[in-house]
Design an enzyme around this catalytic site. Structure first.
Site: not given
Ligand code: ACM
Ligand code: ZN
Length: 773
Positions: A343, A434, A484
Site C-alpha cells: 500500500e 482477515y 489488524w
C-alpha cells in the site's frame, strides 16, 4: 502351568477392573482440533493420578511435562511426578525416532503407559497437546474439580501437519498489546498446533520495537495523541508538536523473552518491519527519512492514501534500514524477516529529485520499478545476514526480488503468480484469513472492518489453489490469519476476533484435506468452546446466531420466513409477538408463515437452553408485500439480494451488506415500479438504505415517488433531497416520503445515486426494502 499363573491373575484383575468403571470410548469421544490424521481406539484406558510419572530426560521434555503437570495440580488437585525412569506402570515416556518428519508425532496409549514418539521437540509438544485434548475439558479449569475422572482412552494416533506455516499475525501498531497478552496468545496458538506468530511491529500509528541506534523511533514514534475514544476513521490529524500519550513499545529484552517462550511451544516469531510505506511513525521520529523532510505527527487513526513514505533516492534511508535490520536480527532467530511492502502511494517519489535521480541512474522506468529496486536492495542485505525476506503481494509489482517469499493478501492471485515464478508463498487472502472482518450479523457485532468472514468461511479456506500444478503447490508454505487492530480496544476484543475462527483455520492448515468435514468440525468445536470458557477466552458466539431469509406466496399474500444457523441440524426455537424466548418457545422445523405485522424472536438452543444472542425482527406488512417489483434499472449482479422479490419481502437488511437482503446499484440510479395489482389508497413510501462510506456505499442524494394507474403515464407525488455528508460509521436509514392520500396501482420509486464520492470513487447505492403504506 506355573508360568501361566501370573498371566491368569493379570487377566482376572483386568476383567474385574473393566467391569467396574471402564468407560467404553468411541470415535465420538475423541474431539481433537485440529483433527489428527490417523486414530485408532482400543479398549481400555489410562488414568492420571498422583502416581503417574512423566519420564523426562532432557530439559525440554522436563519443561513441557511440567507445563502439563501444573495443569493437573490446578484442575485435578494432585500432582503427577516428574521422573527420569519409567516405573512398572502408569507413566508417560518420550521416544526419539529420526525417521519422523519435524512436527510429526505418534501417541500410543496402551498397557497403562503412554509413549510419545517424535523426531524432536516439536512432535513432543504436539503429542502432549493431543493428550490435553483427550483429557476432560475440565483440565483447563483454574480451580480443582474433584468429581472428574482424569482418564483417556487407549489410542494410537499418528499425526503430522499438512502445511509447515500455520500462522497468526498480531498488529501491535494500531493497538499496543502488552507482553502478557502475547504470551497468552502463544499458549493458545500451541493449543491449536499453530507454529508462527507474526508481529506487525511497525506501522503509521506506532513504532513498537526498541532500536538502540535510533532512540527517537520509540521516544516519538511509539506514541500518538490519544483519540482512542473516537472511531478509527473519524480521528483527526494531529499536530507534530502535540505530545503523544497513547502507545508503547517492546524493549529488545522483552522481545527476546517472547521469542524464547514461543520456542518452548514450537512457535517461531516473525518480525515485520514495514517499508517503504506504513512508516509515518518513523518519519515523525526522523523526518529526513521522507522525500521532503516533512514534519508530521504520528497519526492517531485512519490514514489514506499513504503518501508519507521512505525516500527511495537517499542513501541515508538504506543506511537507516540496514542498521535497524542489524538490531532486529539479534533479537529474532527466525529464518524470515517480513519487510511489508504494501500500500505505498508513490506520489512523492514522482516529484522527489533524489528518487528521480535513483530511477535515472538505475534505468528504472516507473515508481513500481523503484519500489522493486528498494525491496531487492533490502533483500540482498537481509540475505547477506543469512535470512530470507517475506513481503506482502505488492512486492510482485515492478519485479519480484530473487529469493522473496510472498504473503498473498489481496486474494490468492499474488500467491499464484509468485508460485508460477517459482517463489514460496504464504496464503492470507482477506476473504478467508482477515480476522478483523465481521463474523456474524453486523448489527449484532462489535465494530469491525466492513467485510464478512464467518466461521464456516474460514473452514472453507484452502491455501492451495486448484489451478496450481503440483510443482507450484509445493511452494505454498501454508496460511495465516491476520488480525489488524484498528477497531480493537484491548485483549478481550482481540480474543473475540481470533476465537473460534482460529480453531477452523488450524484444521485447514493441519489436517488432511480429505478429512475436512464441517459437520464433524462443529461437533468437535463444542468441547473446544468449553475449554475457551475455562481459559477465560472471550470468544465470539456469532456462529450461534440465527439468521432469516424469506419467500412470498403472492396468491396468499403470505411471507414464509426460513430460519438458519451456521451449524448443521441446529435446534432453533422461536416465539411470536411480545414473548420471551424460553422453554415454551416453539421448535422451528419449517418456514414460518406470516400474514400480518408481527415480532419474531428466535434462538439456537443447546441442552434445552437458548445460547447466544436472540434474533429479533419485526416483520412489517405493507401494501407492496408480495407484489411484483419491475426493475427499470437492473441491480448489480454482485448484490442480487434474495432475488427480484427482495424489496417487498418484509425482511430488513443488516449493516452487513452481504447478508442477502440488499440490492445495489453502482453509479446508476435505482428506478423500480411496484405493481400493487389493483388500485390501493396510499400516502407514504419508505425506502430502506445503508451508508458505509469506507466501502464506497453512500445514501441516495434524492428520492422521488411517482404514481400511475396505467403504468405508462406517471405523476410525481413526492420527493426528498439529502445532500452528501461525510459519515465515518455504517448506518441504516429509512427515507420516508409522505404525500396526500391517493388511489393508485403503479408506484415508481427513483433513488438517485451519488455517482462519485468526493474521493472520486464510483458510488454504490444499497436498498433493502420499499415499504408502501
Ligand atoms: C494489508 O492488509 N495491507 C497487508
Ligand atoms: Zn525521494
Amino acid at each position: 502351568m506355573r508360568t501361566l499363573k501370573p498371566l491368569f491373575v493379570l487377566i482376572f484383575f483386568a476383567v474385574l477392573s473393566l467391569g467396574y468403571s471402564q468407560k467404553i470410548y468411541t470415535d465420538k469421544d475423541i474431539q481433537i482440533i485440529p483433527k489428527p490424521n490417523q486414530l485408532l481406539i482400543q479398549s481400555g484406558t489410562f488414568e492420571f493420578s498422583k502416581n503417574t510419572v512423566f519420564v523426562a530426560n532432557t530439559d525440554f521434555q522436563k519443561d513441557i511435562s511440567t507445563a502439563l503437570i501444573s495443569k493437573f495440580q490446578i484442575a485435578a488437585g494432585f500432582s503427577p511426578v516428574l521422573g527420569t525412569k519409567a516405573p512398572q506402570r502408569n507413566f508417560i515416556q518420550f521416544k526419539v525416532d529420526p525417521a519422523f518428519h519435524k512436527e510429526a508425532y505418534k501417541l500410543e496409549v496402551i498397557n497403562n503407559s503412554i509413549t510419545v514418539t517424535a523426531n524432536g521437540n516439536a512432535g513432543f509438544i504436539y503429542g502432549l497437546e493431543t493428550i490435553r485434548q483427550l483429557l476432560p475439558v475440565a483440565i483447563e479449569s483454574k480451580y480443582a474439580i474433584t468429581s472428574e475422572k482424569w482418564q483417556i482412552p487407549n489410542v494410537t494416533i499418528t499425526d503430522e501437519p499438512r502445511f509447515k506455516w500455520r500462522g497468526l499475525m498480531l498488529d501491535l501498531s494500531r493497538h499496543f498489546f502488552d507482553k502478557n497478552y502475547i504470551m497468552e496468545t502463544i499458549d493458545r496458538l500451541a493449543m491449536h498446533k499453530m507454529n508462527v506468530l507474526h508481529l506487525h511491529l511497525v506501522d503509521d500509528q506506532g513504532w513498537r520495537i526498541e532500536i538502540k541506534k535510533y532512540p527517537k523511533l520509540t521516544e516519538v514514534g511509539a506514541w500518538r495523541v490519544d483519540q482512542e475514544n473516537v472511531s478509527w476513521n473519524a480521528r483527526l490529524t494531529t499536530n507534530p508538536d502535540e505530545k503523544g500519550t497513547y502507545g508503547g513499545f517492546f524493549t529488545q529484552e522483552e522481545l527476546k523473552e517472547i521469542v524464547k517462550y514461543a520456542a518452548t511451544k514450537n512457535i517461531e516469531v516473525i518480525p515485520e518491519i514495514e517499508m517503504p510505506a506504513h512508516v509515518s511513525s518513523a518519519i515523525a521520529s526522523y523526518p529526513e527519512l521522507a522525500c521532503f523532510d516533512q514534519r508530521i505527527g504520528v497519526p492517531s487513526g485512519g490514514l489514506w492514501p499513504i503518501t508519507d513514505i521512505y525516500c527511495a533516492g537517499k542513501e541515508t534511508t538504506f543506511e537507516f534500514l540496514q542498521n535497524v535490520i542489524d538490531e532486529v536480527i539479534t533479537i529474532f532467530p527466525s529464518k524470515y524477516i517480513h519487510i511489508g511492502g504494501d500500500e505505498a502511494t508513490k506520489t512523492n517519489w514522482e516529484k522527489c529529485p533524489h528518487c528521480q535521480k535513483r530511477m535515472k541512474d538505475n534505468g528504472l522506468k516507473n515508481v513500481h520499478e523503484l519500489q522493486s529496486y528498494f525491496v531487492k536492495r533490502m533483500e540482498k542485505y537481509i540475505n547477506s545476514k543469512g535470512k530470507k525476506v517475506i513481503g506482502w503481494d505488492e512486492i510482485l509489482e515492478g519485479g519480484l526480488a530473487p529469493e522473496a517469499t510472498v504473503m498473498s493478501w489481496r486474494g490468492t492471485k499474488g500467491g499464484v503468480e509468485a508460485t508460477e515464478q517459482g517463489h514460496d508463498v504464504i496464503m492470507t487472502p482477506e476473504s478467508h484469513c482477515y480476522f478483523n472482518f465481521y463474523q456474524g450479523p453486523q448489527n449484532e457485532e462489535p465494530l469491525a472492518f466492513d467485510a464478512y468472514t464467518p466461521l464456516s468461511k474460514v473452514y472453507e479456506f484452502d491455501p492451495v489453489v486448484p489451478t496450481m500444478t503440483p510443482q507450484e503447490a509445493s511452494h505454498v508454505l501454508g496460511g495465516q490469519a491476520n488480525l489488524w487492530a484498528e477497531h480493537l480496544a484491548g485483549p478481550k476484543d482481540s480474543e473475540y476476533m481470533i476465537f473460534p475462527r482460529l480453531a477452523a483455520l488450524s484444521e485447514v492448515l493441519w489436517s488432511s484435506k480429505d478429512s475436512r468435514n464441517w459437520n464433524d468440525f462443529t461437533t468437535r468445536l463444542a468441547p473446544m468452546l468449553k475449554r475457551y470458557d475455562y481459559l477465560g477466552i472471550n470468544y465470539a458466539k456469532s456462529a450461534y446466531l440465527v439468521t432469516a431469509s424469506s419467500s412470498a406466496d403472492l396468491a396468499k399474500k403470505q411471507i414464509n420466513v426460513t430460519l438458519k444457523n451456521e451449524f448443521p441440524n441446529p435446534d432453533i426455537r422461536y416465539v411470536l409477538g411480545d414473548k420471551n424466548i424460553d422453554q415454551n418457545a416453539l421448535k422451528y422445523t419449517n418456514p414460518i408463515q406470516f400474514n400480518g405485522t408481527t415480532v419474531l424472536k428466535a434462538s439456537l438452543f443447546q441442552n434445552e437452553k437458548p445460547v447466544g444472542k436472540t434474533f429479533t425482527d419485526t416483520i412489517i406488512f405493507h401494501k407492496a408485500v408480495g407484489h411484483k417489483v419491475n426493475y427499470l434499472t437492473p441491480f448489480n449482479d454482485n448484490y442480487k439480494g434474495d432475488g427480484p422479490f427482495t424489496l417487498a419481502n418484509t425482511i430488513r437488511g443488516s449493516k452487513n451488506f452481504h447478508d442477502g437482503q440488499w440490492q445495489a446499484w453502482l453509479v446508476n440510479d435505482m428506478e423500480v415500479v411496484v405493481d400493487l395489482g389493483t388500485q390501493e389508497s396510499i400516502e407514504q413510501v419508505i425506502v430502506g438504505t445503508l451508508e458505509s462510506q469506507g466501502s464506497g456505499v453512500n445514501f441516495p442524494v434524492k428520492i422521488k415517488v411517482l404514481i400511475s394507474n396505467d403504468g405508462i403515464k406517471y405523476q410525481e407525488v413526492g420527493k426528498i433531497s439529502r445532500p452528501y455528508a461525510a459519515n465515518v460509521t455504517s448506518e441504516l436509514k429509512d427515507f420516508k416520503i409522505n404525500f396526500a392520500k391517493i388511489n393508485t396501482r403503479f408506484v415508481k420509486v427513483i433513488a438517485v445515486n451519488l455517482k462519485k464520492s468526493p474521493k472520486g470513487e464510483s458510488s454504490w447505492l444499497f436498498v433493502d426494502e420499499i415499504l408502501v403504506n
